[in-house]
Design an enzyme around this catalytic site. Sequence first.
Site, PDB file in Angstrom:
ATOM      1  N   GLY A 143       0.862  -1.173   0.000  1.00 48.24           N
ATOM      2  CA  GLY A 143       0.000   0.000   0.000  1.00 48.24           C
ATOM      3  C   GLY A 143       0.898   1.222   0.000  1.00 48.24           C
ATOM      4  O   GLY A 143       2.051   1.140   0.383  1.00 48.24           O
ATOM      5  N   THR A 144       0.360   2.340  -0.463  1.00 46.96           N
ATOM      6  CA  THR A 144       1.259   3.455  -0.664  1.00 46.96           C
ATOM      7  C   THR A 144       1.013   4.678   0.216  1.00 46.96           C
ATOM      8  O   THR A 144       1.485   4.691   1.346  1.00 46.96           O
ATOM      9  CB  THR A 144       1.355   3.800  -2.147  1.00 46.96           C
ATOM     10  OG1 THR A 144       0.052   3.749  -2.687  1.00 46.96           O
ATOM     11  CG2 THR A 144       2.214   2.794  -2.863  1.00 46.96           C
ATOM     12  N   THR A 145       0.284   5.682  -0.262  1.00 44.07           N
ATOM     13  CA  THR A 145       0.362   6.971   0.431  1.00 44.07           C
ATOM     14  C   THR A 145      -0.819   7.260   1.355  1.00 44.07           C
ATOM     15  O   THR A 145      -1.975   7.145   0.952  1.00 44.07           O
ATOM     16  CB  THR A 145       0.462   8.098  -0.622  1.00 44.07           C
ATOM     17  OG1 THR A 145       1.514   7.754  -1.500  1.00 44.07           O
ATOM     18  CG2 THR A 145       0.740   9.430   0.020  1.00 44.07           C
ATOM     19  N   ALA A 192       3.435   4.707  -7.652  1.00 46.33           N
ATOM     20  CA  ALA A 192       2.758   3.709  -6.828  1.00 46.33           C
ATOM     21  C   ALA A 192       1.524   4.263  -6.126  1.00 46.33           C
ATOM     22  O   ALA A 192       0.776   3.523  -5.508  1.00 46.33           O
ATOM     23  CB  ALA A 192       3.728   3.148  -5.791  1.00 46.33           C
TER      24      ALA A 192
END
Lengths: 284, 242
Positions: free
Chosen positions: A54-56, A229
């Site tokens: 998972g990213t931001t 991403a």
Amino acid sequence: MGLPTFLPGDDPGPDFPALMRRLGRPLGHPRLEGAPGDPLPAGAGANQLPVRHGTTVVALRYGDGVVMAGDRRATEGHLIAHRAMDKVFPADRHSAVAIAGAAGPAVEMVKLFQTQLEHYEKVEGVVLSLEGKANQLSQMVREHLPMAMQGLVVVPLFAGYDLARSRGRIFTYDVTGGHYEEADHGATGSGGRDARTTIKLGWREGLDRSEAVDLAIKALYEAADEDSATGGPDLVRGIFPVVATVDSEGYLQLDQGEVAQRFGTLVGSLGDGRVSTPAGGASR
Amino acid sequence: MTMPFYVAPEQVMKDRAEYAQKGIARGRSLVATIYSGGILIVAENPSRSLHKVSEIYDRIAFGGVGKYNEFDQLRVAGVRHADTKGYAYSRDDVDARSLANLYAQFLGNVFTHEMKPLEVEILVAELGTREGTDQLYHIAYEGTITDEDHFAVLGGDAQTIAERMAASFNDGWELQDALRATVAALAGPDRSLRPDDLEVAVLARANGRRAFRRVGADELAALLGDAPRPARQRKAKAPEPA
């Protein structure tokens, strides 16, 4: 399965992970080959494994509480693994937790964290203080350190409304389980840096809820703009970031329609002179 | 060396039952009843912090009468059972029936095998997803488990309170009616209970995932329709056992 009762000297108290250990059901993933920190056997590194990331995620404080928001993309290496992942969760009534990093252990950590907060509340009859909750999460991240050393890093972001101090508070973490209180805003994940810069430029003391939500959305948009991403708004499928606020009334997630609308306004405003089409005109 | 006396098993059981009943009869009662929006639990309990009624899980509540430390230990065990089960499987898999059975087994075991039986009666209430599917389990000190359809009465004067409840119970009544009738049944004809004497909680379908909610003093006073009392003057109450 009998009723879990313990002798006084042996009682795990309100600690859910300790309870699970006492019941012979320890939590967490089995360790990969080798001791923590050892180089993994060839081909077994987390970077080569198809692990979802998972990213931001971002959090910022406003007048009455905190806003927390996260994009929806999960990646596996350079592929998009999931387009509608949730990374922002209610931790309990007055706090929220967001995650970045290896998705499997991260979601598991959130589930354990939620269970622990509720377990404590029910066993003890009182809710943990916000600081206490942040500390609990710290311990969970610390327990995960061996896995992080082997490549499965999980870095959460925690925010909530402190009922004792009547204000929103934000805590960021590192892989060692250290937690650090942020004065005004925090972000983590691959696009966290870009997101945080955006928030930094737009933040001021005493934002109202609507302004804070818009700023969080803008931060995620800017992060998606720079970081491959991080997922931007998906207009084709109608997928937008998860945005939630926590104030004295508790955790409240905005519905996707409202986020979409706010995105529309944001994109409209960005059009003016900033994004240009090849012909040189402003794109709308 | 002295020879142990022979005591007939019937006598042992009888003595233990008598002992437990005595202990329970000393305490005050608790009534749970089903109303249109969920389950109402009312206990006579002057303490604000030592609860007789508590949350076990999303849709499950616990009630205990008798010796506080004993039923509180059972409450915590129930929370542990529910939380570990919900964590290992899913939140939907946690149900009152299996928990009630565990309590029954535990109480039955203690009753037959330990020196001293537990002086408690337990209520496990589960809120159904729609009206008509709510469940009330009443577990006695020796592990007898009963499944009640409309209301459950635990504690000291259960028989007479149950008679009063049976007389006033209405299928599908509203919270306020249910509360007033339950409080009246608990109090009996000779005394009246003030909000201060009561611990009230509901499992309500309107509450979302965690259905359990305590009814606070102000709300309780409003529901009971009490006139504001003149400067902390309490109504004289008939002396009663602790």
